[in-house]
Design an enzyme around this catalytic site. Structure first.
Site, PDB file in Angstrom:
ATOM      1  N   ARG A  79      65.402  83.643  44.875  1.00 51.80           N
ATOM      2  CA  ARG A  79      64.189  83.563  45.688  1.00 51.80           C
ATOM      3  C   ARG A  79      63.069  84.398  45.087  1.00 51.80           C
ATOM      4  O   ARG A  79      61.903  84.173  45.377  1.00 51.80           O
ATOM      5  CB  ARG A  79      64.487  84.031  47.118  1.00 51.80           C
ATOM      6  CG  ARG A  79      65.297  83.034  47.890  1.00 51.80           C
ATOM      7  CD  ARG A  79      65.594  83.519  49.280  1.00 51.80           C
ATOM      8  NE  ARG A  79      64.388  83.626  50.081  1.00 51.80           N
ATOM      9  CZ  ARG A  79      64.406  83.924  51.378  1.00 51.80           C
ATOM     10  NH1 ARG A  79      65.546  84.102  51.988  1.00 51.80           N
ATOM     11  NH2 ARG A  79      63.292  84.021  52.053  1.00 51.80           N
ATOM     12  N   ARG A 139      60.325  84.691  54.486  1.00 56.75           N
ATOM     13  CA  ARG A 139      60.976  85.970  54.768  1.00 56.75           C
ATOM     14  C   ARG A 139      60.028  86.949  55.455  1.00 56.75           C
ATOM     15  O   ARG A 139      60.357  87.562  56.444  1.00 56.75           O
ATOM     16  CB  ARG A 139      61.476  86.536  53.447  1.00 56.75           C
ATOM     17  CG  ARG A 139      62.119  87.883  53.520  1.00 56.75           C
ATOM     18  CD  ARG A 139      62.607  88.206  52.117  1.00 56.75           C
ATOM     19  NE  ARG A 139      63.094  89.545  52.001  1.00 56.75           N
ATOM     20  CZ  ARG A 139      62.416  90.513  51.416  1.00 56.75           C
ATOM     21  NH1 ARG A 139      61.221  90.273  50.958  1.00 56.75           N
ATOM     22  NH2 ARG A 139      62.934  91.711  51.299  1.00 56.75           N
ATOM     23  N   ARG A 197      59.640  97.498  59.861  1.00 57.09           N
ATOM     24  CA  ARG A 197      58.370  97.060  59.281  1.00 57.09           C
ATOM     25  C   ARG A 197      57.325  97.020  60.387  1.00 57.09           C
ATOM     26  O   ARG A 197      57.098  95.966  60.987  1.00 57.09           O
ATOM     27  CB  ARG A 197      58.554  95.710  58.623  1.00 57.09           C
ATOM     28  CG  ARG A 197      57.403  95.335  57.740  1.00 57.09           C
ATOM     29  CD  ARG A 197      57.731  94.138  56.912  1.00 57.09           C
ATOM     30  NE  ARG A 197      57.596  94.402  55.503  1.00 57.09           N
ATOM     31  CZ  ARG A 197      58.078  93.607  54.553  1.00 57.09           C
ATOM     32  NH1 ARG A 197      58.744  92.544  54.860  1.00 57.09           N
ATOM     33  NH2 ARG A 197      57.894  93.893  53.288  1.00 57.09           N
ATOM     34  N   PRO A 198      56.698  98.175  60.667  1.00 52.96           N
ATOM     35  CA  PRO A 198      55.686  98.175  61.719  1.00 52.96           C
ATOM     36  C   PRO A 198      54.509  97.276  61.351  1.00 52.96           C
ATOM     37  O   PRO A 198      54.191  97.144  60.166  1.00 52.96           O
ATOM     38  CB  PRO A 198      55.238  99.638  61.812  1.00 52.96           C
ATOM     39  CG  PRO A 198      55.841 100.346  60.679  1.00 52.96           C
ATOM     40  CD  PRO A 198      56.823  99.466  59.994  1.00 52.96           C
ATOM     41  N   ILE A 199      53.864  96.655  62.356  1.00 50.64           N
ATOM     42  CA  ILE A 199      52.737  95.771  62.027  1.00 50.64           C
ATOM     43  C   ILE A 199      51.485  96.160  62.818  1.00 50.64           C
ATOM     44  O   ILE A 199      50.591  95.357  62.997  1.00 50.64           O
ATOM     45  CB  ILE A 199      53.095  94.286  62.282  1.00 50.64           C
ATOM     46  CG1 ILE A 199      53.604  94.070  63.707  1.00 50.64           C
ATOM     47  CG2 ILE A 199      54.109  93.789  61.275  1.00 50.64           C
ATOM     48  CD1 ILE A 199      53.612  92.616  64.106  1.00 50.64           C
ATOM     49  N   ASP A 200      51.486  97.420  63.274  1.00 52.55           N
ATOM     50  CA  ASP A 200      50.342  97.893  64.056  1.00 52.55           C
ATOM     51  C   ASP A 200      49.017  97.755  63.294  1.00 52.55           C
ATOM     52  O   ASP A 200      48.006  97.333  63.854  1.00 52.55           O
ATOM     53  CB  ASP A 200      50.569  99.356  64.487  1.00 52.55           C
ATOM     54  CG  ASP A 200      51.011 100.229  63.323  1.00 52.55           C
ATOM     55  OD1 ASP A 200      52.067  99.919  62.730  1.00 52.55           O
ATOM     56  OD2 ASP A 200      50.299 101.180  62.977  1.00 52.55           O
ATOM     57  N   ASP A 232      59.709  99.775  45.073  1.00 54.75           N
ATOM     58  CA  ASP A 232      60.488  98.629  44.600  1.00 54.75           C
ATOM     59  C   ASP A 232      61.254  98.930  43.308  1.00 54.75           C
ATOM     60  O   ASP A 232      62.066  98.119  42.872  1.00 54.75           O
ATOM     61  CB  ASP A 232      59.573  97.407  44.389  1.00 54.75           C
ATOM     62  CG  ASP A 232      58.965  96.941  45.705  1.00 54.75           C
ATOM     63  OD1 ASP A 232      59.580  97.181  46.746  1.00 54.75           O
ATOM     64  OD2 ASP A 232      57.871  96.349  45.680  1.00 54.75           O
ATOM     65  N   LYS A 263      55.492  87.984  41.933  1.00 54.52           N
ATOM     66  CA  LYS A 263      55.622  87.263  43.214  1.00 54.52           C
ATOM     67  C   LYS A 263      54.719  87.898  44.273  1.00 54.52           C
ATOM     68  O   LYS A 263      54.105  87.200  45.065  1.00 54.52           O
ATOM     69  CB  LYS A 263      57.076  87.239  43.699  1.00 54.52           C
ATOM     70  CG  LYS A 263      57.505  88.489  44.443  1.00 54.52           C
ATOM     71  CD  LYS A 263      58.677  88.306  45.370  1.00 54.52           C
ATOM     72  CE  LYS A 263      59.141  89.608  45.965  1.00 54.52           C
ATOM     73  NZ  LYS A 263      58.363  90.181  47.063  1.00 54.52           N
ATOM     74  N   CYS A 279      62.723  92.027  57.771  1.00 51.97           N
ATOM     75  CA  CYS A 279      63.555  91.393  56.752  1.00 51.97           C
ATOM     76  C   CYS A 279      64.941  91.996  56.663  1.00 51.97           C
ATOM     77  O   CYS A 279      65.570  91.947  55.611  1.00 51.97           O
ATOM     78  CB  CYS A 279      62.919  91.513  55.362  1.00 51.97           C
ATOM     79  SG  CYS A 279      61.167  91.523  55.374  1.00 51.97           S
TER      80      CYS A 279
HETATM   81  N1  EPU Z   1      53.268 100.492  57.708  1.00 49.31           N
HETATM   82  C1  EPU Z   1      52.892 100.952  58.969  1.00 49.31           C
HETATM   83  N2  EPU Z   1      52.178 100.126  59.794  1.00 49.31           N
HETATM   84  C2  EPU Z   1      51.826  98.867  59.420  1.00 49.31           C
HETATM   85  C3  EPU Z   1      52.197  98.377  58.147  1.00 49.31           C
HETATM   86  C4  EPU Z   1      52.930  99.238  57.304  1.00 49.31           C
HETATM   87  O1  EPU Z   1      53.204 102.055  59.320  1.00 49.31           O
HETATM   88  O2  EPU Z   1      51.193  98.170  60.230  1.00 49.31           O
HETATM   89  C5  EPU Z   1      54.022 101.357  56.806  1.00 49.31           C
HETATM   90  C6  EPU Z   1      55.426 100.837  56.521  1.00 49.31           C
HETATM   91  O3  EPU Z   1      56.353 101.237  57.490  1.00 49.31           O
HETATM   92  C7  EPU Z   1      55.734 101.476  55.205  1.00 49.31           C
HETATM   93  C8  EPU Z   1      54.393 101.502  54.506  1.00 49.31           C
HETATM   94  O4  EPU Z   1      53.413 101.344  55.531  1.00 49.31           O
HETATM   95  O5  EPU Z   1      56.129 102.806  55.387  1.00 49.31           O
HETATM   96  C9  EPU Z   1      54.221 100.456  53.439  1.00 49.31           C
HETATM   97  O6  EPU Z   1      54.449  99.156  53.951  1.00 49.31           O
HETATM   98  P1  EPU Z   1      53.571  97.926  53.475  1.00 49.31           P
HETATM   99  O7  EPU Z   1      52.966  97.291  54.673  1.00 49.31           O
HETATM  100  O8  EPU Z   1      52.686  98.368  52.379  1.00 49.31           O
HETATM  101  O9  EPU Z   1      54.651  96.924  52.893  1.00 49.31           O
HETATM  102  P2  EPU Z   1      54.496  95.373  52.871  1.00 49.31           P
HETATM  103  O10 EPU Z   1      53.092  94.993  52.702  1.00 49.31           O
HETATM  104  O11 EPU Z   1      55.251  94.806  53.982  1.00 49.31           O
HETATM  105  C10 EPU Z   1      54.651  95.090  50.260  1.00 49.31           C
HETATM  106  C11 EPU Z   1      55.563  94.417  49.265  1.00 49.31           C
HETATM  107  C12 EPU Z   1      56.914  95.110  49.248  1.00 49.31           C
HETATM  108  C13 EPU Z   1      56.688  96.569  48.849  1.00 49.31           C
HETATM  109  C14 EPU Z   1      55.670  97.231  49.797  1.00 49.31           C
HETATM  110  C15 EPU Z   1      55.271  98.633  49.361  1.00 49.31           C
HETATM  111  C16 EPU Z   1      54.876  92.124  49.141  1.00 49.31           C
HETATM  112  C17 EPU Z   1      55.223  90.677  49.400  1.00 49.31           C
HETATM  113  N3  EPU Z   1      55.743  93.022  49.591  1.00 49.31           N
HETATM  114  O12 EPU Z   1      55.298  95.004  51.516  1.00 49.31           O
HETATM  115  O13 EPU Z   1      57.668  94.465  48.255  1.00 49.31           O
HETATM  116  O14 EPU Z   1      57.907  97.269  48.906  1.00 49.31           O
HETATM  117  O15 EPU Z   1      54.469  96.446  49.865  1.00 49.31           O
HETATM  118  O16 EPU Z   1      54.708  98.620  48.090  1.00 49.31           O
HETATM  119  O17 EPU Z   1      53.852  92.425  48.538  1.00 49.31           O
HETATM  120  C18 EPU Z   1      59.613  93.655  47.237  1.00 49.31           C
HETATM  121  O18 EPU Z   1      58.885  93.061  46.441  1.00 49.31           O
HETATM  122  O19 EPU Z   1      60.843  93.765  47.085  1.00 49.31           O
HETATM  123  C19 EPU Z   1      59.009  94.236  48.417  1.00 49.31           C
HETATM  124  C20 EPU Z   1      59.717  94.532  49.488  1.00 49.31           C
END
Ligand code: EPU
Length: 425
Positions: A398, A90, A119-122, A305, A20, A114
């Protein structure tokens, strides 16, 4: 409602579905290609259906043939997109770049982590700002608009999976050169890179978590592409095999190459694994599980995960084992649910906990917003010698394709009376 009757000795073969986490960004990236793309091995799960519903609003066409998805983005129009539909996704953060590259101006719900973790998005917002997009956000929404700036840009992806994916999609058609630093190299990110390369994008990967993107005038379409199998689902079934099989389970499409750290930890715990042939693993039942510590990390480390399924293994181990979740701040939340099932544990801080095993799991009314934790609790219920009745089961549909059917095929005594299945035809 899901009814799980206690302790059955599982046997047979399970075929792992498409990933997924690969399928979702790849479907969105196809919007850039403007033509027909045939995607094989796409999981038929709720989130994919929701994405397709949104895409069809901007007049992209799609059809299914089993697990093959045929997308046609040729005559896509800049129609208006319903905010209500986007709200259903989500993790709306994954729509950021694909929608911006189409509309140049978007308003999406703020991805409030979620409900599982912060979930920071900086990294996402800073990357978009560097290439010409201004943003404003409040408690509920993020508004972003702008135009792609030309020139060489260096962007920090902060090792984030979604930030790396968003930057890849935003920069493949940007003039002239983009250097992405600190990129995530998870298998699903590489699957997206492979799709874009197949569409003639000029992307080079350097060993130091760096991606170089050079401008190409347009991307090609009219090709077939394979979504990788879900290595997280493979890992989950490997734990199930170790705990609940009569002798062993055979796991097809296991993506052994993506599971090195996880397989090492399973072996350390005493689980016997045999490589049968290309990507098929035989995982044996383990009677005497050793207590082993884990620490999650970015790829190729132990995947966050797979933290929750491995924890279920630890609840059955002889002795004390530690879980160290370094990526997400609240991802050990579900340990409170484990306590309700009479697991002896100590939560040390938001990132660390200790499990004291072995535990005789008892039924309890549990819940979780983390899909991986939900699926792990299904393993817990299968190995507990009690009858369990579970509501909110649509949550798992889902993300896990045909999971009840797959468990039934392995002779689990499990019944879903909610009819919440999405059947593959
Ligand atoms: N982070 C920051 N700043 C940002 C973005 C991320 O500090 O702007 C930090 C987060 O706080 C965290 C780390 O970076 O500590 C990793 O977060 P990441 O952004 O990589 O996670 P994501 O992209 O939101 C994807 C997967 C997640 C999986 C994570 C880590 C998808 C749809 N989701 O999430 O999958 O846990 O990468 O590998 O690809 C799941 O499948 O159950 C799931 C949650």
């Amino acid at each position: 409602m899901l009814k799980i009757n206690w302790w059955k000795k599982l046997s047979g073969v399970v075929k792992i579905s498409g990933s997924k986490n690969a399928a979702l960004p790849i479907i969105w990236a196809c919007l850039l290609l403007r033509g027909k793309i045939t995607l094989n091995n796409v999981p038929k799960i709720r989130d994919v259906e929701t994405f397709l519903d949104i895409i069809s609003e901007i007049w992209a066409k799609y059809s299914w043939k089993g697990n093959t998805l045929i997308l046609d983005t040729k005559n896509m129009e800049s129609n208006k997109l319903s905010y209500e539909k986007i709200k259903k996704v989500r993790a709306s953060i994954f729509l950021l770049s694909p929608l911006l590259m189409h509309f140049w101006k978007i308003n999406i719900p703020f991805p409030w982590g979620c409900n599982i973790w912060k979930r920071p998005i900086d990294s996402h917002l800073n990357s978009l700002k560097k290439i010409g997009f201004d943003y404003k956000y409040d408690w509920e929404n993020i508004k972003i608009s702008g135009k792609l700036k030309k020139g060489e840009k260096i962007i920090n992806s902060g090792f984030s999976v979604s930030a790396t994916e968003n930057s890849l999609i935003a920069n493949v058609l940007r003039k002239w050169k983009t250097i992405l630093k600190n990129v995530a190299i998870e298998p699903h990110v590489m699957n997206l890179v492979d799709l874009l390369r197949k569409a003639w994008a000029d992307i080079k990967i350097r060993y130091s978590h760096e991606i170089i993107i050079e401008w190409v005038e347009e991307l090609s379409s009219d090709f077939e592409f394979d979504i990788i199998s879900d290595y997280i689902e493979s890992g989950t079934f490997m734990v199930l095999a170790a705990l609940a099989s009569e002798k062993y389970l055979d796991i097809e499409n296991a993506r052994v190459c993506d599971l090195y750290s996880f397989i090492e930890k399973l072996k350390e715990s005493g689980v016997k694994i045999k490589d049968l042939w290309w990507d098929t693993l035989r995982v044996y039942r383990c009677e005497n599980i050793k207590a082993v510590d884990i620490q999650t990390n970015i790829f190729p480390g132990f995947p966050t995960d797979l933290q929750s399924p491995f924890t279920i293994l630890q609840t059955q181990a002889n002795g004390m084992s530690k879980v160290h979740e370094i990526l997400f701040e609240w991802r050990l939340n579900w340990f409170v649910e484990l306590e309700k099932m009479w697991v002896k544990l100590a939560i040390l801080n938001p990132h660390e906990a200790i499990i004291f095993g072995p535990n005789n799991l008892k039924p309890a009314k549990v819940t979780s917003w983390d899909l991986r934790a939900w699926m792990s609790m299904v393993i817990a219920w299968l190995i507990s010698e009690w009858k369990t009745r579970v509501t909110q089961i649509e949550y798992i549909y889902r993300w896990y394709e045909n999971f009840v059917e797959k468990l039934k095929k392995l002779w689990a005594d499990i019944e879903d009376s909610s009819k919440a299945t999405i059947h593959s035809s």
